[in-house]
Design a protein around this motif. Structure first.
Motif, PDB file in Angstrom:
ATOM      1  N   GLU A  47     106.788 -64.145  10.306  1.00  0.00           N
ATOM      2  CA  GLU A  47     105.814 -63.504  11.193  1.00  0.00           C
ATOM      3  C   GLU A  47     106.122 -62.018  11.368  1.00  0.00           C
ATOM      4  N   SER A  65     105.352 -60.142   8.110  1.00  0.00           N
ATOM      5  CA  SER A  65     103.903 -59.994   7.929  1.00  0.00           C
ATOM      6  C   SER A  65     103.337 -58.903   8.830  1.00  0.00           C
ATOM      7  N   ASP A  66     103.792 -58.888  10.083  1.00  0.00           N
ATOM      8  CA  ASP A  66     103.308 -57.892  11.045  1.00  0.00           C
ATOM      9  C   ASP A  66     103.615 -56.463  10.602  1.00  0.00           C
ATOM     10  N   TYR A  67     104.810 -56.253  10.092  1.00  0.00           N
ATOM     11  CA  TYR A  67     105.237 -54.908   9.713  1.00  0.00           C
ATOM     12  C   TYR A  67     104.946 -54.581   8.244  1.00  0.00           C
ATOM     13  N   GLY A  73     102.856 -65.341  19.337  1.00  0.00           N
ATOM     14  CA  GLY A  73     103.281 -64.068  18.753  1.00  0.00           C
ATOM     15  C   GLY A  73     104.762 -63.829  18.999  1.00  0.00           C
ATOM     16  N   ARG A  96     106.372 -61.189  19.505  1.00  0.00           N
ATOM     17  CA  ARG A  96     106.689 -60.215  20.556  1.00  0.00           C
ATOM     18  C   ARG A  96     106.846 -60.903  21.920  1.00  0.00           C
TER      19      ARG A  96
END
Length: 402
Positions: free
Chosen positions: A28, A31-33, A155, A157
């Motif tokens: 995750e 993928s986000d970054y 998420g 975060r």
């Protein structure tokens, strides 16, 4: 057991969760970054290196700070690091957040071990240390799976924000429950450094690197081993790690209980049995039930060594154990990094996914060092000398204060 140990355990729970939860969230985060999985893996490596560097650095910086206040400052640093990770706009900032959080890890467990041992009678020291480390082991049973689930659904975060909130609870607990333990008179940085001249302290740290390294040689590669060799589905890895965590909890408590009664025999049994079980894992990994049982045993036997090894460092640090205690926490992470690298080497060499178990069995032969350490202690022991059961000056002062 004093309630202060609960506060230390809560802090340990948060630290343990943030250390290991990233492993389940790498896809995750990557993928986000927009980075690769291996690049995202630097978040694991960076944390481990931060623990090794931060353990002595933060302990040295805190030599003039009362222990309770230093524990509170370390939890504050932990909170800041996790909040930074939660809001990081780019990958490099998240990596910085991971390193900031990791700087608190070694010193918290090192100073916390000294405080925990000083809160109880001499014959209960290992049990008190084990109680604090219970927070770390329970994190692998509850915190890591729950954090992974939250990260995958709400998420990643959110996971780090929740971990930061755990840090706030730990900080409040330390502030409320941990007593103001006085420092021993005359203890200075050079006194703390002198502990590293003691052969028994160095031998205990070497046992920490090799013995616990043996555990992570196998567990680092548990996912491919269990899916490709044992035949488990990919989704089964989570509950297999929960089994490993349950083993850690049990082994930690048993190790703490029996280390207070017979420290060296406890090390002989746990290190010897760990080497045997890791060697057998090359065979049991081919059967689902046998492999699951073996994972539990590796967790139990591996963590059964933690309280006795930490107590042995405290006992032989001669009245100034804080720095040695913190560095020994760094030694656990050094063992993790070393064993993970060696395990990767043998897999890359074409020996298969079970090959790291042989690496682990060889490392767990730290039993040889334990036998040598005991023999050296018997040979050098003289009337009036400091032996394993002695009580360092700092801990006597803390116990009297309490």
């Amino acid at each position: 057991m004093p309630l202060a140990l609960l506060a230390l355990a809560i802090g340990a729970f948060g630290i343990g969760t943030t250390e290991f939860v990233i492993m389940g969230l790498l896809p995750e985060v990557a993928s986000d970054y927009g980075v690769s999985i291996p690049t995202a893996g630097y978040l694991v490596t960076g944390y481990a290196l931060g623990v090794m560097a931060g353990a002595p650095l933060m302990t040295v910086l805190g030599t003039k700070v009362p222990r309770k206040r230093m524990l509170m400052l370390l939890m504050g640093l932990f909170i800041v690091g996790n909040l930074l990770s939660a809001v990081a706009p780019v990958f490099s900032v998240m990596l910085i957040g991971r390193v900031v959080a990791s700087l608190a890890h070694g010193a918290f467990f090192g100073i916390g071990s000294v405080v925990a041992a000083g809160l109880v009678a001499p014959h209960k020291k290992a049990g008190a240390i084990a109680m604090m480390f219970t927070g770390l082991t329970v994190a692998n049973v509850v915190g890591v799976p729950l954090g992974t689930l939250i990260g995958q659904s709400a998420g990643w975060r959110v996971t780090f924000a929740v971990v930061a909130a755990l840090g706030v609870v730990g900080l409040a607990g330390v502030a409320k429950l941990v007593p103001d333990v006085p420092r021993a008179e005359g203890v200075r940085l050079r006194d703390e450094m002198a502990a590293f001249k003691n052969a028994q302290v160095l031998l205990a740290m070497a046992m920490t690197v090799l013995g616990f390294g043996g555990v992570f040689a196998a567990i680092t590669y548990i996912a491919p081993m269990m899916t490709h060799v044992a035949g488990f589905a990919d989704g089964s890895v989570t509950w297999l790690l929960v089994l490993f965590g349950l083993g850690m909890v049990g082994g930690n408590l048993v190790g703490g209980r029996f280390a207070d009664r017979a420290l060296m025999p406890m090390l002989y049994i746990s290190l010897g049995a760990l080497a045997v079980v890791l060697a057998l894992f090359t065979l049991t990994a081919h059967d689902k039930i046998a492999s699951a049982v073996t994972v539990v045993l590796i967790g139990a036997l591996g963590f059964a060594t933690v309280p006795p090894l930490q107590k042995r460092v405290l006992d032989h640090a001669h009245g100034a154990p804080t720095l040695a205690s913190a560095v020994n926490i760094g030694a656990f992470n050094l063992g993790n990094a070393l064993s993970a690298w060696l395990g990767g080497v043998v897999i890359a060499a074409g020996f298969g996914y079970t090959a790291p178990n042989w690496v682990g069995a060889a490392l767990a032969a730290a039993l040889v060092l334990a036998v040598f350490s005991a023999a050296l202690e018997r040979r050098t022991s003289t009337p009036g000398s400091v032996v394993t059961g002695s009580v360092p000056a700092e801990q006597r002062a803390a116990a009297v204060h309490h």
